[in-house]
Design an enzyme around this catalytic site. Structure first.
Site, PDB file in Angstrom:
ATOM      1  N   ASP A  22       0.886  -1.165   0.000  1.00 24.44           N
ATOM      2  CA  ASP A  22       0.000   0.000   0.000  1.00 24.44           C
ATOM      3  C   ASP A  22       0.925   1.217   0.000  1.00 24.44           C
ATOM      4  OD1 ASP A  22      -1.583   2.198   0.589  1.00 24.44           O
ATOM      5  OD2 ASP A  22      -2.885   1.078   1.954  1.00 24.44           O
ATOM      6  N   VAL A  23       0.930   1.976  -1.088  1.00 26.30           N
ATOM      7  CA  VAL A  23       1.916   3.054  -1.229  1.00 26.30           C
ATOM      8  C   VAL A  23       1.767   4.158  -0.184  1.00 26.30           C
ATOM      9  CG1 VAL A  23       2.317   2.680  -3.705  1.00 26.30           C
ATOM     10  CG2 VAL A  23       0.530   4.302  -2.977  1.00 26.30           C
ATOM     11  N   TYR A  69      -7.106  14.984  -8.404  1.00 26.04           N
ATOM     12  CA  TYR A  69      -6.173  14.252  -9.272  1.00 26.04           C
ATOM     13  C   TYR A  69      -5.150  15.218  -9.879  1.00 26.04           C
ATOM     14  CZ  TYR A  69      -4.778  10.822 -12.842  1.00 26.04           C
ATOM     15  OH  TYR A  69      -4.073   9.944 -13.642  1.00 26.04           O
TER      16      TYR A  69
HETATM   17  P1  NAD Z   1      -5.242   1.166 -13.042  1.00 28.13           P
HETATM   18  O1  NAD Z   1      -6.363   1.566 -12.147  1.00 28.13           O
HETATM   19  O2  NAD Z   1      -5.471   0.116 -14.056  1.00 28.13           O
HETATM   20  O3  NAD Z   1      -3.968   0.729 -12.193  1.00 28.13           O
HETATM   21  C1  NAD Z   1      -3.576   1.369 -11.016  1.00 28.13           C
HETATM   22  C2  NAD Z   1      -2.948   0.349 -10.093  1.00 28.13           C
HETATM   23  O4  NAD Z   1      -2.545   1.020  -8.906  1.00 28.13           O
HETATM   24  C3  NAD Z   1      -3.921  -0.763  -9.701  1.00 28.13           C
HETATM   25  O5  NAD Z   1      -3.331  -2.030  -9.866  1.00 28.13           O
HETATM   26  C4  NAD Z   1      -4.227  -0.464  -8.247  1.00 28.13           C
HETATM   27  O6  NAD Z   1      -4.529  -1.600  -7.460  1.00 28.13           O
HETATM   28  C5  NAD Z   1      -2.920   0.195  -7.812  1.00 28.13           C
HETATM   29  N1  NAD Z   1      -3.110   0.981  -6.584  1.00 28.13           N
HETATM   30  C6  NAD Z   1      -4.107   1.869  -6.304  1.00 28.13           C
HETATM   31  N2  NAD Z   1      -3.969   2.331  -5.056  1.00 28.13           N
HETATM   32  C7  NAD Z   1      -2.862   1.738  -4.536  1.00 28.13           C
HETATM   33  C8  NAD Z   1      -2.206   1.803  -3.280  1.00 28.13           C
HETATM   34  N3  NAD Z   1      -2.671   2.573  -2.278  1.00 28.13           N
HETATM   35  N4  NAD Z   1      -1.075   1.069  -3.107  1.00 28.13           N
HETATM   36  C9  NAD Z   1      -0.617   0.272  -4.095  1.00 28.13           C
HETATM   37  N5  NAD Z   1      -1.203   0.149  -5.296  1.00 28.13           N
HETATM   38  C10 NAD Z   1      -2.323   0.880  -5.502  1.00 28.13           C
HETATM   39  O7  NAD Z   1      -4.792   2.524 -13.747  1.00 28.13           O
HETATM   40  P2  NAD Z   1      -3.597   2.865 -14.762  1.00 28.13           P
HETATM   41  O8  NAD Z   1      -4.177   3.624 -15.866  1.00 28.13           O
HETATM   42  O9  NAD Z   1      -2.765   1.676 -15.046  1.00 28.13           O
HETATM   43  O10 NAD Z   1      -2.790   3.898 -13.849  1.00 28.13           O
HETATM   44  C11 NAD Z   1      -1.403   3.835 -13.652  1.00 28.13           C
HETATM   45  C12 NAD Z   1      -0.866   5.237 -13.401  1.00 28.13           C
HETATM   46  O11 NAD Z   1      -1.034   6.024 -14.576  1.00 28.13           O
HETATM   47  C13 NAD Z   1      -1.609   6.001 -12.293  1.00 28.13           C
HETATM   48  O12 NAD Z   1      -0.675   6.749 -11.546  1.00 28.13           O
HETATM   49  C14 NAD Z   1      -2.524   6.933 -13.064  1.00 28.13           C
HETATM   50  O13 NAD Z   1      -2.866   8.063 -12.315  1.00 28.13           O
HETATM   51  C15 NAD Z   1      -1.669   7.257 -14.256  1.00 28.13           C
HETATM   52  N6  NAD Z   1      -2.389   7.723 -15.427  1.00 28.13           N
HETATM   53  C16 NAD Z   1      -3.402   7.013 -15.982  1.00 28.13           C
HETATM   54  C17 NAD Z   1      -4.046   7.492 -17.109  1.00 28.13           C
HETATM   55  C18 NAD Z   1      -5.169   6.734 -17.779  1.00 28.13           C
HETATM   56  O14 NAD Z   1      -5.883   7.326 -18.626  1.00 28.13           O
HETATM   57  N7  NAD Z   1      -5.384   5.453 -17.508  1.00 28.13           N
HETATM   58  C19 NAD Z   1      -3.655   8.711 -17.669  1.00 28.13           C
HETATM   59  C20 NAD Z   1      -2.618   9.421 -17.081  1.00 28.13           C
HETATM   60  C21 NAD Z   1      -1.973   8.919 -15.967  1.00 28.13           C
END
Ligand code: NAD
Length: 255
Positions: A60-61, A152
């Site tokens: 958990d980050v 966000y």
């Molecule tokens: P996702 O929801 O598929 O994956 C996020 C992962 O983070 C999940 O596996 C989740 O369980 C994990 N997570 C959440 N809270 C956590 C915690 N407290 N401790 C440990 N792990 C935790 O989403 P994604 O799109 O793969 O997102 C990855 C990164 O990219 C994130 O930082 C997100 O903000 C960023 N991002 C996503 C997008 C998009 O459009 N999908 C765009 C820009 C940036």
């Protein structure tokens, strides 16, 4: 020869989405990878598929003690740590005027504090390895405002800012720190709401200069470059992967 041969990486939020794609790309290019997440079943499954060069650890980050365990998992299992990808994140949608404080703080805790704690935990191990690379996941929301994402956006601007301070503080230890800024990427984070599952996600982003939604692999390719020695002279910088979203408004349609 792999582009990450000999390197050991720790990726937060690696059970699915972009983190999973990064883990797969890193292992394919020769790295040994610790995948860390809250989703233990999914994370263990991905690590198992990746074989001996991958391991899963619960993280958990928001928790410094769990970060210490994750870094120790990398050094005890694979001998050192060269790369940290701060990827874990959450999105909560809500207007500035109505977003509850509790929800705002949830986002800050995971996206902003989680990134800070990850760097804090990893730096001694990176220094002991003779240097390394930290890749912090921000967003286009770390470069511009987007309606309905106040928490966000605040958290992703913070990630971009702390990346620069970390780069300035750590350069002399040969530790590079950069931020990546994806646009919309097709992962569970932006999954269509109930009732809209059949909508083609590429059609939603047809107005972009590159007219499609991003793929997790698009982001993984950028993280791979920053994790590798190919980016040896890059630090404190922002790397955008957004299909041209931030380049400018779309051309007016004539038909
Ligand atoms: P996702 O929801 O598929 O994956 C996020 C992962 O983070 C999940 O596996 C989740 O369980 C994990 N997570 C959440 N809270 C956590 C915690 N407290 N401790 C440990 N792990 C935790 O989403 P994604 O799109 O793969 O997102 C990855 C990164 O990219 C994130 O930082 C997100 O903000 C960023 N991002 C996503 C997008 C998009 O459009 N999908 C765009 C820009 C940036």
């Amino acid at each position: 020869m792999g582009r990450l041969d000999g390197k050991v990486a720790l990726i937060s939020g690696a059970a699915r989405g972009q983190g999973e794609a990064e883990a797969r790309a890193f292992v394919r290019e020769g790295a040994r990878v610790v995948l860390a997440d809250l989703l233990d079943k999914e994370g263990e499954q991905v690590a198992e598929e990746l074989g001996d060069r991958a391991a899963y650890v619960h993280l958990d980050v928001r928790r410094p003690d769990e970060w210490a365990t994750a870094v120790a998992a990398a050094t005890s299992r694979f001998g050192k740590l060269d790369v940290l990808v701060n990827n874990a994140g959450i999105l909560r949608v809500g207007a500035l005027e109505t977003m509850p404080l509790e929800e705002y703080l949830q986002v800050i805790q995971v996206n902003q504090v989680g990134c800070f704690l990850g760097m804090q935990a990893a730096v001694p191990a990176l220094r002991a390895a003779g240097g390394g690379s930290i890749v912090n996941t921000s967003s286009t929301s770390g470069l511009a405002g987007i309606a309905g994402t106040v928490a966000y956006t605040a958290s992703k601007f913070a990630v971009r800012g702390m990346t620069k301070t970390a780069a300035v503080e750590l350069g002399h230890d040969n530790i590079r720190v950069n931020s990546i800024h994806p646009g919309a990427v097709d992962t569970p984070m932006i999954a269509a709401p109930p009732g809209f599952e059949d909508v083609d996600s590429d059609s939603v982003y047809a107005g972009l200069p590159l007219p499609r939604v991003g793929k997790p692999e698009d982001v993984a390719a950028l993280a791979l470059f920053l994790a590798s020695d190919e980016s040896a002279y890059c630090t404190g910088s922002e790397f955008v992967v957004d299909g041209g979203f931030l380049a400018g408004p779309p051309l007016p349609r004539t038909s």
